[in-house]
Write a protein that holds these residues in place. Structure first.
Motif, PDB file in Angstrom:
ATOM      1  N   GLU A 175       9.075  -0.138 -11.277  1.00 34.13           N
ATOM      2  CA  GLU A 175       8.909  -1.054 -10.224  1.00 34.13           C
ATOM      3  C   GLU A 175       8.013  -0.900  -9.233  1.00 34.13           C
ATOM      4  OE1 GLU A 175      10.058  -4.743 -10.161  1.00 34.13           O
ATOM      5  OE2 GLU A 175       9.379  -3.999 -11.951  1.00 34.13           O
ATOM      6  N   THR A 176       8.147   0.555  -8.781  1.00 33.86           N
ATOM      7  CA  THR A 176       7.338   0.794  -7.550  1.00 33.86           C
ATOM      8  C   THR A 176       5.921   0.942  -7.680  1.00 33.86           C
ATOM      9  OG1 THR A 176       9.089   2.483  -6.778  1.00 33.86           O
ATOM     10  CG2 THR A 176       6.827   2.976  -5.996  1.00 33.86           C
ATOM     11  N   ASN A 177       5.443   1.318  -9.270  1.00 33.28           N
ATOM     12  CA  ASN A 177       4.123   1.469  -9.546  1.00 33.28           C
ATOM     13  C   ASN A 177       3.508  -0.238  -9.815  1.00 33.28           C
ATOM     14  OD1 ASN A 177       1.867   2.659 -10.660  1.00 33.28           O
ATOM     15  ND2 ASN A 177       2.378   1.485 -12.596  1.00 33.28           N
ATOM     16  N   ARG A 178       4.185  -0.864 -10.144  1.00 36.81           N
ATOM     17  CA  ARG A 178       4.003  -2.322 -10.079  1.00 36.81           C
ATOM     18  C   ARG A 178       3.863  -3.075  -9.057  1.00 36.81           C
ATOM     19  NH1 ARG A 178       6.005  -7.307  -9.484  1.00 36.81           N
ATOM     20  NH2 ARG A 178       8.401  -6.695  -9.108  1.00 36.81           N
ATOM     21  N   VAL A 179       4.670  -3.011  -7.684  1.00 36.26           N
ATOM     22  CA  VAL A 179       4.491  -3.415  -6.508  1.00 36.26           C
ATOM     23  C   VAL A 179       3.386  -2.708  -5.523  1.00 36.26           C
ATOM     24  CG1 VAL A 179       6.562  -4.505  -6.682  1.00 36.26           C
ATOM     25  CG2 VAL A 179       6.450  -2.413  -5.481  1.00 36.26           C
ATOM     26  N   LEU A 180       3.026  -1.490  -5.923  1.00 35.66           N
ATOM     27  CA  LEU A 180       1.832  -1.052  -5.334  1.00 35.66           C
ATOM     28  C   LEU A 180       0.498  -1.156  -5.581  1.00 35.66           C
ATOM     29  CD1 LEU A 180       3.663   2.671  -4.994  1.00 35.66           C
ATOM     30  CD2 LEU A 180       3.155   1.121  -3.215  1.00 35.66           C
ATOM     31  N   LYS A 181      -0.348  -1.351  -4.575  1.00 31.54           N
ATOM     32  CA  LYS A 181      -1.540  -1.548  -4.624  1.00 31.54           C
ATOM     33  C   LYS A 181      -2.202  -0.771  -5.701  1.00 31.54           C
ATOM     34  CE  LYS A 181      -2.249  -4.471  -1.028  1.00 31.54           C
ATOM     35  NZ  LYS A 181      -3.051  -4.735   0.399  1.00 31.54           N
ATOM     36  N   LYS A 182      -3.453  -0.698  -6.314  1.00 34.95           N
ATOM     37  CA  LYS A 182      -3.888   0.203  -7.115  1.00 34.95           C
ATOM     38  C   LYS A 182      -4.256   1.520  -6.540  1.00 34.95           C
ATOM     39  CE  LYS A 182      -6.688  -2.849 -10.255  1.00 34.95           C
ATOM     40  NZ  LYS A 182      -6.131  -2.657 -11.634  1.00 34.95           N
ATOM     41  N   ARG A 183      -4.747   1.931  -5.342  1.00 35.40           N
ATOM     42  CA  ARG A 183      -4.750   2.895  -4.608  1.00 35.40           C
ATOM     43  C   ARG A 183      -3.254   3.257  -3.795  1.00 35.40           C
ATOM     44  NH1 ARG A 183      -9.616   5.425  -2.723  1.00 35.40           N
ATOM     45  NH2 ARG A 183     -10.680   5.714  -4.592  1.00 35.40           N
ATOM     46  N   TRP A 184      -2.505   3.632  -4.415  1.00 41.71           N
ATOM     47  CA  TRP A 184      -0.966   3.598  -3.702  1.00 41.71           C
ATOM     48  C   TRP A 184      -0.575   5.079  -3.338  1.00 41.71           C
ATOM     49  CZ3 TRP A 184       2.438   6.876  -6.447  1.00 41.71           C
ATOM     50  CH2 TRP A 184       2.207   7.103  -7.610  1.00 41.71           C
ATOM     51  N   HIS A 185       0.496   4.882  -2.654  1.00 42.75           N
ATOM     52  CA  HIS A 185       0.999   5.955  -1.829  1.00 42.75           C
ATOM     53  C   HIS A 185       2.470   5.874  -2.009  1.00 42.75           C
ATOM     54  CE1 HIS A 185       1.250   9.042   1.889  1.00 42.75           C
ATOM     55  NE2 HIS A 185       1.498   9.600   0.847  1.00 42.75           N
ATOM     56  N   LEU A 186       3.100   6.834  -2.589  1.00 44.19           N
ATOM     57  CA  LEU A 186       4.799   7.001  -2.831  1.00 44.19           C
ATOM     58  C   LEU A 186       5.290   8.110  -2.106  1.00 44.19           C
ATOM     59  CD1 LEU A 186       7.289   5.955  -3.995  1.00 44.19           C
ATOM     60  CD2 LEU A 186       6.825   7.324  -5.852  1.00 44.19           C
ATOM     61  N   GLN A 187       5.927   7.884  -1.101  1.00 40.91           N
ATOM     62  CA  GLN A 187       6.718   9.133  -0.431  1.00 40.91           C
ATOM     63  C   GLN A 187       8.123   9.067  -0.951  1.00 40.91           C
ATOM     64  OE1 GLN A 187       6.037   8.828   3.661  1.00 40.91           O
ATOM     65  NE2 GLN A 187       3.968   8.653   3.537  1.00 40.91           N
ATOM     66  N   GLU A 214       0.890  -1.321  -0.084  1.00 34.66           N
ATOM     67  CA  GLU A 214      -0.057   0.126  -0.076  1.00 34.66           C
ATOM     68  C   GLU A 214       0.886   1.446  -0.061  1.00 34.66           C
ATOM     69  OE1 GLU A 214      -2.632  -0.116   3.176  1.00 34.66           O
ATOM     70  OE2 GLU A 214      -3.511  -2.025   2.401  1.00 34.66           O
ATOM     71  N   ASN A 215       2.286   1.051   0.450  1.00 40.14           N
ATOM     72  CA  ASN A 215       2.978   2.187   0.594  1.00 40.14           C
ATOM     73  C   ASN A 215       4.352   1.942   0.214  1.00 40.14           C
ATOM     74  OD1 ASN A 215       1.110   4.284   2.322  1.00 40.14           O
ATOM     75  ND2 ASN A 215       0.939   2.528   3.521  1.00 40.14           N
ATOM     76  N   VAL A 216       5.122   2.809  -0.438  1.00 39.39           N
ATOM     77  CA  VAL A 216       6.697   2.623  -0.670  1.00 39.39           C
ATOM     78  C   VAL A 216       7.152   4.186   0.017  1.00 39.39           C
ATOM     79  CG1 VAL A 216       8.404   2.841  -2.237  1.00 39.39           C
ATOM     80  CG2 VAL A 216       6.279   1.260  -2.575  1.00 39.39           C
ATOM     81  N   ILE A 217       8.236   4.033   0.606  1.00 41.35           N
ATOM     82  CA  ILE A 217       8.933   5.233   1.166  1.00 41.35           C
ATOM     83  C   ILE A 217      10.318   5.001   0.784  1.00 41.35           C
ATOM     84  CG2 ILE A 217       9.307   6.522   3.274  1.00 41.35           C
ATOM     85  CD1 ILE A 217       6.881   5.128   4.765  1.00 41.35           C
ATOM     86  N   ALA A 218      10.766   5.946   0.194  1.00 40.80           N
ATOM     87  CA  ALA A 218      11.940   5.973  -0.438  1.00 40.80           C
ATOM     88  C   ALA A 218      12.873   7.324   0.040  1.00 40.80           C
ATOM     89  CB  ALA A 218      12.132   6.186  -1.899  1.00 40.80           C
TER      90      ALA A 218
END
Length: 77
Positions: free
Chosen positions: A57-69, A37-41
């Motif tokens: 790859e971030t887009n691929r592993v995140l769920k459809k309603r994703w949150h990238l920080q 659900e989240n990726v924090i970089a």
């Protein structure tokens, strides 16, 4: 050694239930599609020769309603 120490530090801060060390420059990360659900970089972008691969790859592993920080050390100082 430094990477393992960072992983231990992050674990103590309880950033996540499970933390794993993996190569984020790899063509494909060892996670299934839609796993997170989240990726924090934090402070990693200057290490990438191909930032587009990281974002793909971030887009691929995140769920459809994703949150990238995204964070960059020293920004705003």
């Amino acid at each position: 050694m430094v990477r393992k120490l960072c992983l231990i530090y992050a674990g103590k801060k309880e950033f996540a239930v499970e933390l794993k060390l993996c190569d984020l420059t790899a063509e494909r990360w060892p996670y299934e599609d839609g796993k997170f659900e989240n990726v924090i970089a934090c402070g990693i972008f200057h290490f990438f020769e191909k930032l587009d691969l990281f974002l793909k790859e971030t887009n691929r592993v995140l769920k459809k309603r994703w949150h990238l920080q995204l964070y960059r050390h020293g920004l705003g100082r």
